[in-house]
Design a protein around this motif. Structure first.
Motif, mmCIF file in Angstrom:
data_model
loop_
_atom_site.group_PDB
_atom_site.id
_atom_site.type_symbol
_atom_site.label_atom_id
_atom_site.label_comp_id
_atom_site.label_asym_id
_atom_site.label_seq_id
_atom_site.Cartn_x
_atom_site.Cartn_y
_atom_site.Cartn_z
ATOM 1 N N LEU A 1 0.831 -1.205 0.000
ATOM 2 C CA LEU A 1 0.000 0.000 0.000
ATOM 3 C C LEU A 1 0.864 1.254 0.000
ATOM 4 C CD1 LEU A 1 -2.873 -0.951 2.482
ATOM 5 C CD2 LEU A 1 -3.099 -0.498 0.035
ATOM 6 N N LEU A 2 1.934 1.241 0.777
ATOM 7 C CA LEU A 2 2.815 2.407 0.826
ATOM 8 C C LEU A 2 3.492 2.631 -0.516
ATOM 9 C CD1 LEU A 2 4.224 4.711 2.178
ATOM 10 C CD2 LEU A 2 5.803 3.106 3.272
ATOM 11 N N VAL A 3 3.947 1.573 -1.154
ATOM 12 C CA VAL A 3 4.594 1.716 -2.461
ATOM 13 C C VAL A 3 3.594 2.225 -3.494
ATOM 14 C CG1 VAL A 3 5.703 0.472 -4.344
ATOM 15 C CG2 VAL A 3 6.372 0.012 -2.008
ATOM 16 N N PHE A 4 2.354 1.740 -3.439
ATOM 17 C CA PHE A 4 1.327 2.275 -4.337
ATOM 18 C C PHE A 4 1.169 3.777 -4.107
ATOM 19 C CE2 PHE A 4 -1.057 -2.016 -4.698
ATOM 20 C CZ PHE A 4 -0.278 -2.351 -5.789
ATOM 21 N N GLY A 5 1.130 4.181 -2.833
ATOM 22 C CA GLY A 5 0.999 5.595 -2.522
ATOM 23 C C GLY A 5 2.150 6.411 -3.090
ATOM 24 N N LEU A 6 3.373 5.902 -2.948
ATOM 25 C CA LEU A 6 4.541 6.599 -3.502
ATOM 26 C C LEU A 6 4.446 6.691 -5.025
ATOM 27 C CD1 LEU A 6 7.501 5.112 -1.404
ATOM 28 C CD2 LEU A 6 6.359 7.318 -1.134
ATOM 29 N N LYS A 7 4.020 5.633 -5.651
ATOM 30 C CA LYS A 7 3.867 5.636 -7.107
ATOM 31 C C LYS A 7 2.822 6.669 -7.528
ATOM 32 C CE LYS A 7 1.855 2.783 -10.783
ATOM 33 N NZ LYS A 7 2.633 3.338 -11.911
ATOM 34 N N PHE A 8 1.671 6.670 -6.861
ATOM 35 C CA PHE A 8 0.592 7.572 -7.233
ATOM 36 C C PHE A 8 1.012 9.039 -7.106
ATOM 37 C CE2 PHE A 8 -2.514 4.068 -5.707
ATOM 38 C CZ PHE A 8 -2.478 3.462 -6.956
ATOM 39 N N ILE A 9 1.622 9.394 -5.969
ATOM 40 C CA ILE A 9 1.978 10.808 -5.790
ATOM 41 C C ILE A 9 3.143 11.194 -6.705
ATOM 42 C CG2 ILE A 9 1.105 10.829 -3.426
ATOM 43 C CD1 ILE A 9 4.010 10.912 -2.446
ATOM 44 N N SER A 10 4.046 10.241 -6.971
ATOM 45 C CA SER A 10 5.190 10.534 -7.851
ATOM 46 C C SER A 10 4.734 10.872 -9.259
ATOM 47 C CB SER A 10 6.155 9.346 -7.884
ATOM 48 O OG SER A 10 6.680 9.072 -6.600
ATOM 49 N N GLU A 11 3.611 10.320 -9.657
ATOM 50 C CA GLU A 11 3.070 10.569 -10.986
ATOM 51 C C GLU A 11 2.141 11.784 -11.019
ATOM 52 O OE1 GLU A 11 3.107 5.835 -12.359
ATOM 53 O OE2 GLU A 11 1.259 6.773 -11.633
ATOM 54 N N ASN A 12 1.988 12.443 -9.862
ATOM 55 C CA ASN A 12 1.098 13.603 -9.757
ATOM 56 C C ASN A 12 1.788 14.719 -8.978
ATOM 57 O OD1 ASN A 12 -1.880 12.673 -10.693
ATOM 58 N ND2 ASN A 12 -0.851 10.948 -9.702
ATOM 59 N N PRO A 13 2.625 15.525 -9.644
ATOM 60 C CA PRO A 13 3.392 16.590 -8.979
ATOM 61 C C PRO A 13 2.523 17.572 -8.191
ATOM 62 C CG PRO A 13 4.185 16.256 -11.213
ATOM 63 C CD PRO A 13 2.946 15.445 -11.086
ATOM 64 N N ALA A 14 1.325 17.853 -8.667
ATOM 65 C CA ALA A 14 0.456 18.784 -7.945
ATOM 66 C C ALA A 14 0.081 18.235 -6.574
ATOM 67 C CB ALA A 14 -0.807 19.059 -8.775
ATOM 68 N N VAL A 15 -0.094 16.916 -6.493
ATOM 69 C CA VAL A 15 -0.403 16.279 -5.211
ATOM 70 C C VAL A 15 0.788 16.409 -4.267
ATOM 71 C CG1 VAL A 15 -0.924 14.091 -4.066
ATOM 72 C CG2 VAL A 15 -2.080 14.692 -6.208
ATOM 73 N N VAL A 16 1.989 16.192 -4.792
ATOM 74 C CA VAL A 16 3.201 16.334 -3.978
ATOM 75 C C VAL A 16 3.303 17.760 -3.442
ATOM 76 C CG1 VAL A 16 5.722 16.270 -3.975
ATOM 77 C CG2 VAL A 16 4.435 14.528 -5.228
ATOM 78 N N GLY A 17 3.028 18.747 -4.290
ATOM 79 C CA GLY A 17 3.093 20.138 -3.861
ATOM 80 C C GLY A 17 2.136 20.447 -2.735
ATOM 81 N N GLU A 18 0.927 19.902 -2.815
ATOM 82 C CA GLU A 18 -0.058 20.148 -1.748
ATOM 83 C C GLU A 18 0.328 19.418 -0.465
ATOM 84 O OE1 GLU A 18 -4.935 20.467 -1.350
ATOM 85 O OE2 GLU A 18 -3.976 20.014 -3.273
#
Length: 475
Positions: free
Chosen positions: A291-308
């Motif tokens: 689950l954690l790796v999925f989360g890292l993958k998802f946010i890594s592919e969405n820079p706007a999410v990382v920024g927030e």
């Protein structure tokens, strides 16, 4: 020499026997009308199509195709076990409420025999699962999270991420297994880091066959897994027996808590404790890391999410007197956007297609009968990816949870099962994901090197790991 008549008689007997077997396979006993569907071929059922790899977050094609053909309830057979798959959420909620009544927890043979899970109810009415759930809640429930688990896990995350940052790149899939393995080894057995690593390596090998055919024949994957499982069990038995021989009042791990029940609960014995520890390690070594790796993958592919995420956690740190202090319970509860990210990760990261239960008394539903002895797969992935509930359901969009009410979340997000008997580690899972993200985005930056390809067969995982490069944050 045998006459031609004997050969003919023998052939007829074999033919008739096979025809009877096929007839019984295709026409199982039922005190009513079975849900629509097919049971596939004798002995193997339809599992070949189920384990065929799919490269998407979407509902597995095996299930999706049948839902479109038969509706939200259909019958199938998986590796010789008759199963009704349900995407009828009203019925699934009923099933969750019927646990230890009309249904018990159940797993397919390869998984159930490996983990020795059972829905058995003992003479005093206490189910093995209920006892285990109560035990887990004392160690991983909200009170424990608030009291010490947040700070303990954050300390481990800090050490882990610093180690990652000193390497050119890491495989986040295995690295997160190592992190949760160290944490689980300590909390369950008070293992040190070195012993936990030994346990991790053996455990990963032991659980490599959770969806293989349960053929215990030398040379098969399942046979090898059972051999590796015994190595893990030897370690766990040694830990239990050592604690029995030399009780430690200073140890507050799960072994100590379960040993105290030996003279109180009739079925709690040393072997039971070792088996339950083995089952719990699956969550620590498999479910949470994935689950954690999925989360890292998802946010890594969405820079706007990382920024927030960065903005939310920088603000938390800015309000502290000591910027390097540990996360408090109040800070954790204030991670509004982070919890939205976690919810979206749990929605898309359906590591298994559904939750399994076994019928112990015939169940009537929508004019159909599900016979006792059959399995039920409550398909939560169909709920999580329902376009009637979620707009653009295959898109990672944490903002969809911004205005979601507790009632909506409870009804439409079920990564941990449902009813009052959902997974006892649900709060712990959310907390660990939030704490990891807090440290990760406030102190580090990262980039994808390679990997991250999704595959379902039918367990969802990453085909070639998830390789990332991590460095300390410089701004």
């Amino acid at each position: 020499m045998w006459s031609i008549e004997i050969y003919i008689v023998g052939f007829v007997i074999v033919l008739v026997t096979q025809l009877i077997t096929i007839y019984r396979w295709r026409n199982p006993k039922c005190n009513g009308k079975l849900p629509p569907g097919s049971l596939g071929f004798p002995f193997i059922g339809e599992c070949l199509e189920l384990i065929f790899p799919a490269h998407s977050y979407d509902v597995h094609p095996f299930i999706k195709k049948r839902l479109q053909r038969y509706g939200p309830l259909f019958r199938t057979n998986i590796a010789g076990r008759n199963v009704v798959v349900s995407a009828d959420q009203e019925f699934n909620n009923f099933i969750f409420q019927q646990e230890d009544k009309s249904v018990v927890r159940w797993y397919l043979d390869s998984f159930g025999k490996l983990l020795k899970q059972s829905g058995e109810v003992t003479s005093n009415g206490l189910s093995l699962h209920k006892h285990m759930r109560n035990t887990v809640l004392t160690s991983f429930g909200i009170e424990s999270i608030n009291r010490n688990l947040l700070s303990l896990f954050e300390e481990l995350v800090r050490r882990t991420l610093h180690s990652w940052s000193t390497q050119d790149h890491i495989d986040a899939e295995y690295a997160t297994i190592a992190m949760f393995g160290e944490f689980g080894g300590d909390l369950l057995c008070s293992y040190d880091a070195e012993t936990s690593k030994e346990l991790i390596d053996k455990y990963v090998n032991a659980t490599s066959a959770v969806m293989s055919f349960p053929f215990n024949i030398p040379g098969t994957t399942y046979h090898k897994s059972l051999k590796n499982k015994e190595k893990v069990m030897e370690m766990l038995r040694e830990a239990v027996n050592a604690r029995l021989a030399s009780p430690r009042d200073d140890k507050n791990d799960l072994i100590s808590k379960m040993i105290k029940d030996i003279n109180i609960v009739d079925f709690v014995r040393p072997e039971y404790i070792a088996q339950r520890l083995f089952a719990l390690l699956f969550t620590m070594f498999q479910t949470l890391p994935l689950l954690l790796v999925f989360g890292l993958k998802f946010i890594s592919e969405n820079p706007a999410v990382v920024g927030e995420l960065i903005a939310e956690h920088d603000e938390i740190i800015a309000k502290r007197k000591n910027s390097d202090s540990s996360v408090t319970w109040e800070e954790y509860k204030s991670m509004t956007f982070t919890l939205q990210v976690v919810n979206e990760t749990l929605r898309l990261g359906n590591t298994v297609p559904g939750f399994m239960r076994k019928v112990v008394k015939d169940i009537k539903i929508r004019g159909y009968t599900i016979p006792a002895g059959w399995g039920i797969m409550a398909c939560q992935s169909a709920l999580h990816l329902d376009p009637n509930i979620y707009k653009d359901p295959l898109k990672f969009d944490p903002s969809r949870w911004k205005d979601a009410t507790p009632e909506f979340i409870s009804k439409n997000l079920k990564p941990f099962g449902g009813g009052i008997k959902q997974c006892a580690g649900a709060d712990f899972s959310r907390a660990t994901l939030c704490i990891f993200l807090h440290v990760f985005v406030t102190k580090y930056r990262w980039s994808i090197v390679k990997g991250g390809d999704i595959v379902q067969n039918p367990i969802m995982h990453l085909k070639k790991g998830f390789i990332i490069s991590v460095s300390e944050r410089s701004d």
